[in-house]
Design an enzyme around this catalytic site. Structure first.
Site, PDB file in Angstrom:
ATOM      1  N   THR A  63       0.820  -1.227   0.000  1.00 29.75           N
ATOM      2  CA  THR A  63       0.000   0.000   0.000  1.00 29.75           C
ATOM      3  C   THR A  63       0.846   1.266   0.000  1.00 29.75           C
ATOM      4  OG1 THR A  63      -0.159  -0.209   2.412  1.00 29.75           O
ATOM      5  CG2 THR A  63      -1.975  -1.109   1.123  1.00 29.75           C
ATOM      6  N   HIS A  74       7.426  -0.071   6.604  1.00 30.86           N
ATOM      7  CA  HIS A  74       7.643   0.788   7.762  1.00 30.86           C
ATOM      8  C   HIS A  74       8.011  -0.062   8.980  1.00 30.86           C
ATOM      9  CE1 HIS A  74       3.681  -0.507   9.090  1.00 30.86           C
ATOM     10  NE2 HIS A  74       3.105   0.031   8.029  1.00 30.86           N
ATOM     11  N   LYS A 121      -9.174   0.234   9.870  1.00 25.31           N
ATOM     12  CA  LYS A 121      -9.502   1.438   9.108  1.00 25.31           C
ATOM     13  C   LYS A 121     -10.945   1.867   9.388  1.00 25.31           C
ATOM     14  CE  LYS A 121      -5.559   1.762   7.077  1.00 25.31           C
ATOM     15  NZ  LYS A 121      -4.669   2.886   7.349  1.00 25.31           N
ATOM     16  N   GLN A 161      -7.812 -13.546   1.495  1.00 26.11           N
ATOM     17  CA  GLN A 161      -6.624 -13.887   2.280  1.00 26.11           C
ATOM     18  C   GLN A 161      -6.660 -15.364   2.688  1.00 26.11           C
ATOM     19  OE1 GLN A 161      -5.238 -11.081   5.252  1.00 26.11           O
ATOM     20  NE2 GLN A 161      -4.483 -12.719   6.541  1.00 26.11           N
ATOM     21  N   ASP A 171      -3.718  -7.956  14.713  1.00 27.81           N
ATOM     22  CA  ASP A 171      -4.916  -7.425  14.068  1.00 27.81           C
ATOM     23  C   ASP A 171      -5.390  -8.309  12.913  1.00 27.81           C
ATOM     24  OD1 ASP A 171      -2.713  -6.862  12.504  1.00 27.81           O
ATOM     25  OD2 ASP A 171      -3.287  -4.801  12.050  1.00 27.81           O
ATOM     26  N   LYS A 186       0.522   3.033  18.853  1.00 31.54           N
ATOM     27  CA  LYS A 186       1.376   2.413  17.840  1.00 31.54           C
ATOM     28  C   LYS A 186       2.704   3.135  17.738  1.00 31.54           C
ATOM     29  CE  LYS A 186      -1.285  -0.163  14.442  1.00 31.54           C
ATOM     30  NZ  LYS A 186      -1.658  -0.251  13.020  1.00 31.54           N
ATOM     31  N   LYS A 221       5.508   6.223  14.515  1.00 30.80           N
ATOM     32  CA  LYS A 221       4.917   7.454  13.989  1.00 30.80           C
ATOM     33  C   LYS A 221       5.564   8.653  14.669  1.00 30.80           C
ATOM     34  CE  LYS A 221       1.277   5.950  11.474  1.00 30.80           C
ATOM     35  NZ  LYS A 221       0.961   6.363  10.109  1.00 30.80           N
ATOM     36  N   THR A 222       5.809   9.697  13.894  1.00 32.91           N
ATOM     37  CA  THR A 222       6.326  10.944  14.447  1.00 32.91           C
ATOM     38  C   THR A 222       5.454  12.084  13.926  1.00 32.91           C
ATOM     39  OG1 THR A 222       7.792  11.386  12.575  1.00 32.91           O
ATOM     40  CG2 THR A 222       8.689  10.032  14.358  1.00 32.91           C
TER      41      THR A 222
END
Length: 408
Positions: free
Chosen positions: A41, A46, A83, A172, A193, A228, A231-232
């Site tokens: 995606t 990451h 989401k 899946q 998840d 989580k 992330k910044t």
């Protein structure tokens, strides 16, 4: 030889298993083919993906065979998990480009020689499925009532769930069946998840092929407060050095909260657990040594030893613990651009230290910007050529972000 199940459990990876005793026994007595899926995606993995890569590395070191599944087909639909709204539809060209980026990055962590690991793309079988035969073979095994109780769907019922996304779990699950038939893949692993999706595949194989299949999920990379990680203010922490520099990557881990050090050392490095516990138990100023080790080890795994050393030297130079270093992030700007000066707000945005002038204004007003150690609170401040010492000026954003501007 230590059972990899025990290793993963001791290090805090395992959250849920479909058949714990059977899985442990299986991993202890034979080489097991397993898979983890990555939907392309974005054009880079990451930090959250890196945890899955580490899991595969542990499994491969113990003699098991990883299948890296690139979700070129499932990305056409979009996983609704976590989401609140439907994912933005991507073009086939973008998905293909992203898939190639994922392949390149994952190849750094696993040994693909002599069939020790396999990389496949589910577009190869999903894109050419015939709808009615697929529904008759696979769809009949899924209860809609039961699917709607899955967390990934349940959380979307109020805002609306498209039929497109509703198919994701079935697709899946079919991936697992396909890999089981082609490669004798017996296990699917993934983040916690993904539990509902993994259960779907395990049950599908057991029903259609009457074969044993297993699922195991791992902890998500979260802080001690449950947020989580990765992330910044400026966005995600990427594995691509063009998107997140090795220096910024190093600094992220160097600045984690004290309470998260032991967990990160355990999950994201291969240091022995006795050393992890020893470092995690340090307190006060001593915990900074553990953070430096964490930052170095994780950066070394992702970017290599050379870049890890450069990032470490750059960090030490900033805090007066090492010689002046060229390893601090820097941008070269033509001297002519400073002939009449550049507004500080515009400069921050130009350097991508802020995403907009309004963010730059807020940061300056709140005292979050310093030039060569001097705090600037005037939003109209102009940076001029004479402000540079030896053609260099150091910008400090907040407590942890440093950036040099060099005149050329």
């Amino acid at each position: 030889m230590t059972n990899v199940f025990d290793v993963l459990k001791e290090r805090g990876f395992i959250e849920q298993t479909t058949h714990e005793d059977e899985i442990r026994e299986l991993l202890g007595k034979e080489s097991v083919t397993f898979y983890i899926g990555f939907d392309p995606t974005a054009d880079s993995l990451h930090v959250g993906h890196f945890l899955q890569a580490i899991t595969m590395m542990h499994m491969q070191k113990a003699g098991h065979r990883p299948i890296v599944l690139i979700g070129g087909g499932t990305a056409m639909v979009g996983d609704p998990t976590g989401k609140t709204d439907m994912r933005k539809m991507m073009t086939p060209e973008t998905i293909k480009h992203n898939a190639e980026c994922f392949k390149k990055q994952l190849s750094k962590f696993l040994d693909f020689s002599e069939g020790k690991a396999i990389m496949v793309n589910n577009a190869d079988w999903l894109m050419n499925l015939e709808y009615i035969p697929f529904l008759r073979e696979v769809g009949k095994h899924f209860s809609v009532n039961r699917m709607l109780t899955a967390e990934c769907f349940k959380s979307r019922m109020e805002k609306g769930l498209s039929f497109l996304e509703f198919n994701y779990m079935i697709m899946q699950s079919y991936d697992f069946l396909e890999l089981h038939r082609k490669y004798n893949c017996k296990m699917q692993l993934g983040g916690n998840d993904q539990w509902s999706n993994i259960l779907g595949g395990v049950e599908l194989i057991r029903r259609i092929d009457s074969s044993p299949a297993y699922g195991m999920t791992f902890t998500l990379l979260t802080t001690s407060e449950g947020k989580k990680m990765g992330k910044t203010e400026s966005g995600a922490i990427w594995l691509d050095p063009e998107k997140t520099s090795p220096y910024d990557f190093y600094q992220y881990w160097r600045n984690v909260d004290d309470a998260d050090v032991e967990k990160c050392l355990s999950l994201l490095t291969f240091l022995p657990m006795d050393e992890v516990k020893k470092l995690g138990s340090l307190e006060g100023a001593a915990i900074n040594k553990a953070k430096e080790i964490l930052a170095y080890e994780v950066t070394k795994l992702v970017h290599g030893e050379k870049e890890a050393k450069k990032a470490q030297e750059g960090a030490k130079a900033l805090f007066g613990k090492g010689p002046a270093s060229e390893n601090i992030p820097a941008t070269e700007i033509p001297r002519s651009e400073f002939a009449e000066g550049i507004g500080l707000m515009a400069l921050l945005t130009k350097l991508k230290l802020t995403s907009s002038n309004s963010e730059a204004r807020r940061l300056i007003q709140q005292g979050g910007i310093a030039l060569d150690g001097k705090k600037i609170t005037d939003i109209k401040h102009i940076v001029k050529e004479e402000d540079f010492k030896d053609d260099t000026i150091m910008i400090k954003k907040g407590k942890k972000v440093y950036h040099q501007v060099k005149l050329v």
